[in-house]
Motif scaffolding. Sequence first.
Motif, mmCIF file in Angstrom:
data_model
loop_
_atom_site.group_PDB
_atom_site.id
_atom_site.type_symbol
_atom_site.label_atom_id
_atom_site.label_comp_id
_atom_site.label_asym_id
_atom_site.label_seq_id
_atom_site.Cartn_x
_atom_site.Cartn_y
_atom_site.Cartn_z
ATOM 1 N N ALA A 3 -9.275 -0.041 4.339
ATOM 2 C CA ALA A 3 -9.307 -1.144 3.375
ATOM 3 C C ALA A 3 -8.359 -2.264 3.766
ATOM 4 O O ALA A 3 -8.689 -3.445 3.674
ATOM 5 N N PHE A 4 -7.152 -1.925 4.245
ATOM 6 C CA PHE A 4 -6.203 -2.975 4.571
ATOM 7 C C PHE A 4 -6.714 -3.829 5.724
ATOM 8 O O PHE A 4 -6.581 -5.050 5.713
ATOM 9 N N ALA A 5 -7.319 -3.187 6.715
ATOM 10 C CA ALA A 5 -7.835 -3.955 7.850
ATOM 11 C C ALA A 5 -8.955 -4.884 7.405
ATOM 12 O O ALA A 5 -9.030 -6.038 7.814
ATOM 13 N N LYS A 6 -9.831 -4.374 6.528
ATOM 14 C CA LYS A 6 -10.899 -5.223 6.013
ATOM 15 C C LYS A 6 -10.320 -6.384 5.213
ATOM 16 O O LYS A 6 -10.805 -7.510 5.273
ATOM 17 N N PHE A 7 -9.258 -6.113 4.481
ATOM 18 C CA PHE A 7 -8.629 -7.166 3.687
ATOM 19 C C PHE A 7 -8.035 -8.239 4.591
ATOM 20 O O PHE A 7 -8.150 -9.429 4.332
ATOM 21 N N ALA A 8 -7.429 -7.805 5.713
ATOM 22 C CA ALA A 8 -6.844 -8.760 6.642
ATOM 23 C C ALA A 8 -7.905 -9.693 7.206
ATOM 24 O O ALA A 8 -7.699 -10.891 7.323
ATOM 25 N N GLY A 54 3.523 -5.879 -3.514
ATOM 26 C CA GLY A 54 3.942 -5.068 -2.391
ATOM 27 C C GLY A 54 5.425 -5.098 -2.118
ATOM 28 O O GLY A 54 6.047 -4.066 -1.858
ATOM 29 N N TYR A 55 6.049 -6.284 -2.170
ATOM 30 C CA TYR A 55 7.447 -6.385 -1.765
ATOM 31 C C TYR A 55 8.382 -5.626 -2.702
ATOM 32 O O TYR A 55 9.521 -5.326 -2.334
ATOM 33 N N ALA A 56 7.922 -5.273 -3.904
ATOM 34 C CA ALA A 56 8.740 -4.509 -4.846
ATOM 35 C C ALA A 56 8.697 -3.011 -4.559
ATOM 36 O O ALA A 56 9.324 -2.234 -5.276
ATOM 37 N N GLY A 57 7.957 -2.602 -3.531
ATOM 38 C CA GLY A 57 7.897 -1.194 -3.163
ATOM 39 C C GLY A 57 6.608 -0.501 -3.534
ATOM 40 O O GLY A 57 6.466 0.704 -3.304
ATOM 41 N N ASN A 58 5.648 -1.247 -4.078
ATOM 42 C CA ASN A 58 4.343 -0.671 -4.394
ATOM 43 C C ASN A 58 3.562 -0.535 -3.083
ATOM 44 O O ASN A 58 3.172 -1.534 -2.478
ATOM 45 N N ASP A 59 3.317 0.705 -2.661
ATOM 46 C CA ASP A 59 2.667 0.920 -1.362
ATOM 47 C C ASP A 59 1.152 1.030 -1.468
ATOM 48 O O ASP A 59 0.488 1.376 -0.489
ATOM 49 N N ILE A 60 0.592 0.748 -2.647
ATOM 50 C CA ILE A 60 -0.857 0.749 -2.823
ATOM 51 C C ILE A 60 -1.401 -0.672 -2.853
ATOM 52 O O ILE A 60 -2.327 -1.019 -2.110
ATOM 53 N N ILE A 61 -0.818 -1.515 -3.668
ATOM 54 C CA ILE A 61 -1.354 -2.866 -3.844
ATOM 55 C C ILE A 61 -1.151 -3.685 -2.570
ATOM 56 O O ILE A 61 -0.176 -3.501 -1.842
ATOM 57 N N GLY A 277 -9.018 -2.334 -10.756
ATOM 58 C CA GLY A 277 -9.459 -3.681 -11.099
ATOM 59 C C GLY A 277 -8.279 -4.631 -11.270
ATOM 60 O O GLY A 277 -8.315 -5.781 -10.809
ATOM 61 N N TYR A 278 -7.255 -4.159 -11.922
ATOM 62 C CA TYR A 278 -6.022 -4.942 -12.113
ATOM 63 C C TYR A 278 -5.419 -5.298 -10.752
ATOM 64 O O TYR A 278 -5.057 -6.466 -10.499
ATOM 65 N N TYR A 279 -5.333 -4.322 -9.860
ATOM 66 C CA TYR A 279 -4.789 -4.585 -8.523
ATOM 67 C C TYR A 279 -5.677 -5.549 -7.738
ATOM 68 O O TYR A 279 -5.173 -6.403 -6.989
ATOM 69 N N ARG A 280 -6.993 -5.413 -7.870
ATOM 70 C CA ARG A 280 -7.892 -6.331 -7.151
ATOM 71 C C ARG A 280 -7.705 -7.771 -7.631
ATOM 72 O O ARG A 280 -7.790 -8.715 -6.826
ATOM 73 N N LEU A 285 -5.501 -13.231 -6.355
ATOM 74 C CA LEU A 285 -4.617 -14.388 -6.491
ATOM 75 C C LEU A 285 -3.675 -14.503 -5.292
ATOM 76 O O LEU A 285 -3.273 -15.610 -4.920
ATOM 77 N N ASP A 286 -3.348 -13.363 -4.682
ATOM 78 C CA ASP A 286 -2.558 -13.409 -3.444
ATOM 79 C C ASP A 286 -3.281 -14.221 -2.376
ATOM 80 O O ASP A 286 -2.666 -14.996 -1.628
ATOM 81 N N ARG A 287 -4.590 -14.056 -2.293
ATOM 82 C CA ARG A 287 -5.378 -14.818 -1.330
ATOM 83 C C ARG A 287 -5.224 -16.319 -1.571
ATOM 84 O O ARG A 287 -5.127 -17.113 -0.622
ATOM 85 N N GLU A 288 -5.178 -16.716 -2.829
ATOM 86 C CA GLU A 288 -5.043 -18.140 -3.151
ATOM 87 C C GLU A 288 -3.633 -18.646 -2.859
ATOM 88 O O GLU A 288 -3.448 -19.815 -2.501
ATOM 89 N N VAL A 289 -2.642 -17.790 -3.005
ATOM 90 C CA VAL A 289 -1.291 -18.180 -2.595
ATOM 91 C C VAL A 289 -1.277 -18.507 -1.102
ATOM 92 O O VAL A 289 -0.690 -19.502 -0.667
ATOM 93 N N GLY A 290 -1.955 -17.679 -0.317
ATOM 94 C CA GLY A 290 -2.068 -17.970 1.107
ATOM 95 C C GLY A 290 -2.758 -19.300 1.372
ATOM 96 O O GLY A 290 -2.376 -20.043 2.278
ATOM 97 N N LYS A 291 -3.775 -19.602 0.574
ATOM 98 C CA LYS A 291 -4.493 -20.874 0.722
ATOM 99 C C LYS A 291 -3.561 -22.060 0.461
ATOM 100 O O LYS A 291 -3.583 -23.070 1.205
#
Length: 469
Positions: A3-8, A54-61, A277-280, A285-291
């Motif tokens: 999933a992470f690779a697909k997300f990248a 993620g930066y707070a230590g959540n290793d799933i999101i 769903g909450y994490y998605r 919105l993380d994607r939009e921060v990158g934008k």
Amino acid sequence: MKAFAKFAVLIGLLGGAAGSLATEATESGGEAAQADKPNIIFILTDDQRWDAVGYAGNDIIQTPNIDALAEQGTRFSNAFVTTSICAASRASIMTGLYERKHGFTFNEPPLAKEFVNNSYPKLLKDAGYRIGFVGKFGMQFEGDLDRTLFDFYKRPGEETEAGRYYELNLETHRHEHTTARIGDLSAQFVRESAKSGQPFNLSVSFHAPHADDHDPNQFVYPRDLAFLYEDVTIPEPPLADDRYFDAQPEWVRNSISKDRWYWRFDTPQKYQEMVKGYYRMISGLDREVGKIVRELEKAGVADNTIIMFMGDNGYFLGERQLAGKWLLYENSIRVPFFVYDPRRKGMEVDKMVLNIDVAPTILELAGIDIPELMQGESVRPLMDGKLSGWRTEFLGEHLMNTDWIPKTEGVRTEQYKYLRYPQHPGYQELYDLKADPLEANNLANLAEHRETVAMFSALTDQLIAQAAN
């Protein structure tokens, strides 16, 4: 493919580009024209709890763009809101005032002109900034002053409390997710502002990850992110046993916090679906921060733009068999907050900072005097490593007049949490946060803590009096 690779692949991660955010400039015009004052972007999310990143230590999101900024910025690991509901918190963010002072929340008159005129957008505009707002406003200003305050004012998706997450774009004739629309409009503002020659301030206010109460799925994430977290099992929330719910007072057990738990988390399968769903939504919105970051780089103003990021309140994800926010437990009041300033090195600060600190911080970073009216403090000294003399306690409150959410008030210190419900005098809770960070054991009724409870009750009264003046 994982999933992470697909997300990248999907979003085009910042990767190495994030490391050069402060130095890249592909066009020369904007950078030179705006060198005197920094541009400031304040990004606000809706219902994002402190550990849902993620930066707070959540290793799933998966939040690579936010994480990249946070790691290069000043990360405040103990950030809180003074009122955990969007309307009052947003007013506190803009004005630097406690709810008890500004008086705005749901079912109340609009935010008074006096406070609007002392808000960070107004004071920045008076100082020559180009002012933009994109997304969920969540407030009303006296005399509709918001419509004249902002030079760029776009509010996609405000038809419902959480925002209608898919809407028709009349230009493209496609249905687009509100989160993406907010990202696109924010990028547009950056492009236009970089050409204007003015320093700019943009408030970006995502609806996400707020649930849509009218949608059976509740968390309406961008459809192209449905693959995320498919193979993940979300751990059960702490304090999920019946005994923790049963320990709550009757007015909490019968509140909308329990009603919404039934909507979202009352079966293991529903809990998995809803949290994913909450994490998605947050990954969206993380994607939009990158934008937005890439637009700053393209416009040549990245090295003169400060980016601040915060959640408007915390959120229960099934703890105590509750959903929503409103209460004074850590799940509800603790939020992510960082300030990325390209002129400073990244660091972590564990001092208690608040939503009422946002406005004075923005003003000081812009070189503008902070009004005496503001009750928050600029965190710039903390960003400069000056950690002594900072607050060690704050007032928490929720004053909305409604039958379905109890009013709350109390104090959080570095060690203790004290809370009470003003509509139910005599009931109190006390937690030792160092020994009991989950707030599972109420000490208020134990004889050995009687003096401590009395002290915190008096301190709450004192802080209430100070906040009201």
